[in-house]
Design a protein around this motif. Structure first.
Motif, PDB file in Angstrom:
ATOM      1  N   MET A   1     -41.047 -33.185 -53.214  1.00 42.96           N
ATOM      2  CA  MET A   1     -40.165 -32.187 -52.656  1.00 42.96           C
ATOM      3  C   MET A   1     -40.219 -30.945 -53.548  1.00 42.96           C
ATOM      4  O   MET A   1     -40.248 -31.045 -54.763  1.00 42.96           O
ATOM      5  CB  MET A   1     -38.729 -32.712 -52.597  1.00 42.96           C
ATOM      6  N   VAL A   2     -40.249 -29.798 -52.910  1.00 39.95           N
ATOM      7  CA  VAL A   2     -40.243 -28.520 -53.619  1.00 39.95           C
ATOM      8  C   VAL A   2     -38.946 -27.812 -53.263  1.00 39.95           C
ATOM      9  O   VAL A   2     -38.684 -27.513 -52.106  1.00 39.95           O
ATOM     10  CB  VAL A   2     -41.449 -27.642 -53.221  1.00 39.95           C
ATOM     11  N   GLU A   3     -38.112 -27.571 -54.276  1.00 35.80           N
ATOM     12  CA  GLU A   3     -36.854 -26.855 -54.047  1.00 35.80           C
ATOM     13  C   GLU A   3     -37.087 -25.369 -54.260  1.00 35.80           C
ATOM     14  O   GLU A   3     -37.677 -24.965 -55.259  1.00 35.80           O
ATOM     15  CB  GLU A   3     -35.778 -27.345 -55.001  1.00 35.80           C
ATOM     16  N   VAL A   4     -36.613 -24.572 -53.295  1.00 38.65           N
ATOM     17  CA  VAL A   4     -36.797 -23.121 -53.377  1.00 38.65           C
ATOM     18  C   VAL A   4     -35.482 -22.396 -53.113  1.00 38.65           C
ATOM     19  O   VAL A   4     -34.549 -22.964 -52.548  1.00 38.65           O
ATOM     20  CB  VAL A   4     -37.859 -22.627 -52.367  1.00 38.65           C
ATOM     21  N   GLN A   5     -35.448 -21.149 -53.522  1.00 36.54           N
ATOM     22  CA  GLN A   5     -34.300 -20.275 -53.290  1.00 36.54           C
ATOM     23  C   GLN A   5     -34.822 -19.009 -52.632  1.00 36.54           C
ATOM     24  O   GLN A   5     -35.857 -18.460 -53.041  1.00 36.54           O
ATOM     25  CB  GLN A   5     -33.642 -19.932 -54.619  1.00 36.54           C
ATOM     26  N   LEU A   6     -34.119 -18.538 -51.615  1.00 36.50           N
ATOM     27  CA  LEU A   6     -34.484 -17.276 -50.977  1.00 36.50           C
ATOM     28  C   LEU A   6     -34.359 -16.127 -51.969  1.00 36.50           C
ATOM     29  O   LEU A   6     -33.415 -16.078 -52.756  1.00 36.50           O
ATOM     30  CB  LEU A   6     -33.568 -16.989 -49.789  1.00 36.50           C
ATOM     31  N   LEU A   7     -35.276 -15.195 -51.905  1.00 32.70           N
ATOM     32  CA  LEU A   7     -35.224 -14.013 -52.761  1.00 32.70           C
ATOM     33  C   LEU A   7     -34.788 -12.771 -51.987  1.00 32.70           C
ATOM     34  O   LEU A   7     -34.889 -11.663 -52.489  1.00 32.70           O
ATOM     35  CB  LEU A   7     -36.597 -13.761 -53.399  1.00 32.70           C
ATOM     36  N   GLN A   8     -34.303 -12.975 -50.779  1.00 34.70           N
ATOM     37  CA  GLN A   8     -33.872 -11.858 -49.943  1.00 34.70           C
ATOM     38  C   GLN A   8     -32.777 -12.340 -49.000  1.00 34.70           C
ATOM     39  O   GLN A   8     -32.561 -13.535 -48.850  1.00 34.70           O
ATOM     40  CB  GLN A   8     -35.064 -11.333 -49.141  1.00 34.70           C
ATOM     41  N   THR A   9     -32.110 -11.405 -48.407  1.00 31.57           N
ATOM     42  CA  THR A   9     -31.092 -11.726 -47.411  1.00 31.57           C
ATOM     43  C   THR A   9     -31.737 -11.628 -46.037  1.00 31.57           C
ATOM     44  O   THR A   9     -32.401 -10.640 -45.720  1.00 31.57           O
ATOM     45  CB  THR A   9     -29.908 -10.740 -47.511  1.00 31.57           C
ATOM     46  N   LEU A  10     -31.555 -12.665 -45.238  1.00 31.95           N
ATOM     47  CA  LEU A  10     -32.082 -12.671 -43.884  1.00 31.95           C
ATOM     48  C   LEU A  10     -30.933 -12.534 -42.893  1.00 31.95           C
ATOM     49  O   LEU A  10     -29.835 -13.011 -43.162  1.00 31.95           O
ATOM     50  CB  LEU A  10     -32.828 -13.977 -43.600  1.00 31.95           C
ATOM     51  N   LYS A  11     -31.210 -11.893 -41.761  1.00 30.96           N
ATOM     52  CA  LYS A  11     -30.180 -11.729 -40.745  1.00 30.96           C
ATOM     53  C   LYS A  11     -30.813 -11.889 -39.366  1.00 30.96           C
ATOM     54  O   LYS A  11     -31.807 -11.234 -39.053  1.00 30.96           O
ATOM     55  CB  LYS A  11     -29.526 -10.354 -40.862  1.00 30.96           C
ATOM     56  N   SER A  12     -30.204 -12.769 -38.566  1.00 36.80           N
ATOM     57  CA  SER A  12     -30.721 -12.978 -37.215  1.00 36.80           C
ATOM     58  C   SER A  12     -30.638 -11.667 -36.433  1.00 36.80           C
ATOM     59  O   SER A  12     -29.690 -10.904 -36.559  1.00 36.80           O
ATOM     60  CB  SER A  12     -29.933 -14.075 -36.497  1.00 36.80           C
ATOM     61  N   GLY A  13     -31.678 -11.402 -35.662  1.00 36.59           N
ATOM     62  CA  GLY A  13     -31.725 -10.175 -34.878  1.00 36.59           C
ATOM     63  C   GLY A  13     -32.288  -8.998 -35.644  1.00 36.59           C
ATOM     64  O   GLY A  13     -32.925  -8.136 -35.061  1.00 36.59           O
TER      65      GLY A  13
ATOM     66  N   MET B   1     -22.930 -11.755 -26.684  1.00 37.08           N
ATOM     67  CA  MET B   1     -21.562 -11.445 -26.286  1.00 37.08           C
ATOM     68  C   MET B   1     -20.725 -12.713 -26.188  1.00 37.08           C
ATOM     69  O   MET B   1     -21.260 -13.809 -26.039  1.00 37.08           O
ATOM     70  CB  MET B   1     -21.579 -10.718 -24.943  1.00 37.08           C
ATOM     71  N   PHE B   2     -19.437 -12.551 -26.267  1.00 38.50           N
ATOM     72  CA  PHE B   2     -18.468 -13.635 -26.109  1.00 38.50           C
ATOM     73  C   PHE B   2     -18.670 -14.756 -27.120  1.00 38.50           C
ATOM     74  O   PHE B   2     -18.511 -15.933 -26.810  1.00 38.50           O
ATOM     75  CB  PHE B   2     -18.485 -14.185 -24.676  1.00 38.50           C
ATOM     76  N   GLY B   3     -19.064 -14.394 -28.333  1.00 40.97           N
ATOM     77  CA  GLY B   3     -19.179 -15.363 -29.415  1.00 40.97           C
ATOM     78  C   GLY B   3     -20.436 -16.201 -29.415  1.00 40.97           C
ATOM     79  O   GLY B   3     -20.536 -17.170 -30.163  1.00 40.97           O
ATOM     80  N   LYS B   4     -21.422 -15.832 -28.596  1.00 37.71           N
ATOM     81  CA  LYS B   4     -22.672 -16.584 -28.583  1.00 37.71           C
ATOM     82  C   LYS B   4     -23.372 -16.409 -29.926  1.00 37.71           C
ATOM     83  O   LYS B   4     -23.582 -15.291 -30.392  1.00 37.71           O
ATOM     84  CB  LYS B   4     -23.576 -16.108 -27.447  1.00 37.71           C
ATOM     85  N   ALA B   5     -23.734 -17.535 -30.545  1.00 43.78           N
ATOM     86  CA  ALA B   5     -24.332 -17.513 -31.886  1.00 43.78           C
ATOM     87  C   ALA B   5     -25.738 -16.937 -31.861  1.00 43.78           C
ATOM     88  O   ALA B   5     -26.467 -17.068 -30.876  1.00 43.78           O
ATOM     89  CB  ALA B   5     -24.364 -18.930 -32.447  1.00 43.78           C
ATOM     90  N   GLY B   6     -26.119 -16.328 -32.975  1.00 43.16           N
ATOM     91  CA  GLY B   6     -27.489 -15.885 -33.161  1.00 43.16           C
ATOM     92  C   GLY B   6     -28.336 -17.063 -33.605  1.00 43.16           C
ATOM     93  O   GLY B   6     -27.840 -18.176 -33.806  1.00 43.16           O
ATOM     94  N   ARG B   7     -29.624 -16.810 -33.776  1.00 43.26           N
ATOM     95  CA  ARG B   7     -30.525 -17.884 -34.203  1.00 43.26           C
ATOM     96  C   ARG B   7     -31.572 -17.285 -35.130  1.00 43.26           C
ATOM     97  O   ARG B   7     -32.138 -16.227 -34.850  1.00 43.26           O
ATOM     98  CB  ARG B   7     -31.194 -18.519 -32.992  1.00 43.26           C
ATOM     99  N   LEU B   8     -31.828 -17.994 -36.232  1.00 44.18           N
ATOM    100  CA  LEU B   8     -32.835 -17.555 -37.190  1.00 44.18           C
ATOM    101  C   LEU B   8     -33.550 -18.781 -37.715  1.00 44.18           C
ATOM    102  O   LEU B   8     -32.922 -19.687 -38.262  1.00 44.18           O
ATOM    103  CB  LEU B   8     -32.179 -16.786 -38.344  1.00 44.18           C
ATOM    104  N   GLU B   9     -34.854 -18.833 -37.512  1.00 47.89           N
ATOM    105  CA  GLU B   9     -35.672 -19.933 -38.014  1.00 47.89           C
ATOM    106  C   GLU B   9     -36.801 -19.349 -38.841  1.00 47.89           C
ATOM    107  O   GLU B   9     -37.362 -18.303 -38.489  1.00 47.89           O
ATOM    108  CB  GLU B   9     -36.259 -20.746 -36.858  1.00 47.89           C
ATOM    109  N   PHE B  10     -37.132 -20.038 -39.930  1.00 55.29           N
ATOM    110  CA  PHE B  10     -38.217 -19.558 -40.777  1.00 55.29           C
ATOM    111  C   PHE B  10     -38.883 -20.726 -41.471  1.00 55.29           C
ATOM    112  O   PHE B  10     -38.347 -21.830 -41.524  1.00 55.29           O
ATOM    113  CB  PHE B  10     -37.728 -18.502 -41.779  1.00 55.29           C
ATOM    114  N   THR B  11     -40.091 -20.489 -41.987  1.00 56.68           N
ATOM    115  CA  THR B  11     -40.900 -21.529 -42.592  1.00 56.68           C
ATOM    116  C   THR B  11     -41.153 -21.245 -44.069  1.00 56.68           C
ATOM    117  O   THR B  11     -40.874 -20.146 -44.544  1.00 56.68           O
ATOM    118  CB  THR B  11     -42.279 -21.598 -41.905  1.00 56.68           C
TER     119      THR B  11
END
Length: 70
Positions: A1-13, A55-65
């Motif tokens: 297992m390789v543990e990593v930390q994001l080096l940036q802020t990601l935002k859906s959309g 709209m109306f509280g529909k969640a965003g989605r963000l997937e990454f590899t």
């Protein structure tokens, strides 16, 4: 297992599909007593899906590899 930390802020959309995602390895990876990935090594991946909140509280989605480690 390789543990990593994001080096940036990601935002859906905001972060678009195929955008580069950067990480840093947070722990040494040792296999069979040999150091194979050093803590602090850089890793890279890509955004595979990004959809902003709707709209109306529909969640965003963000997937990454994670695709590679230096």
């Amino acid at each position: 297992m390789v543990e990593v930390q994001l080096l940036q802020t990601l935002k859906s959309g905001r972060d678009k599909k195929d955008s580069i995602v950067r990480y840093a390895v947070t722990r040494d990876v040792v296999i069979g007593g040999q150091l194979v990935i050093e803590k602090g090594a850089r890793a890279m991946g890509r955004v595979t899906e990004s959809r902003g909140a709707g709209m109306f509280g529909k969640a965003g989605r963000l997937e990454f590899t994670i695709e590679s480690v230096e």
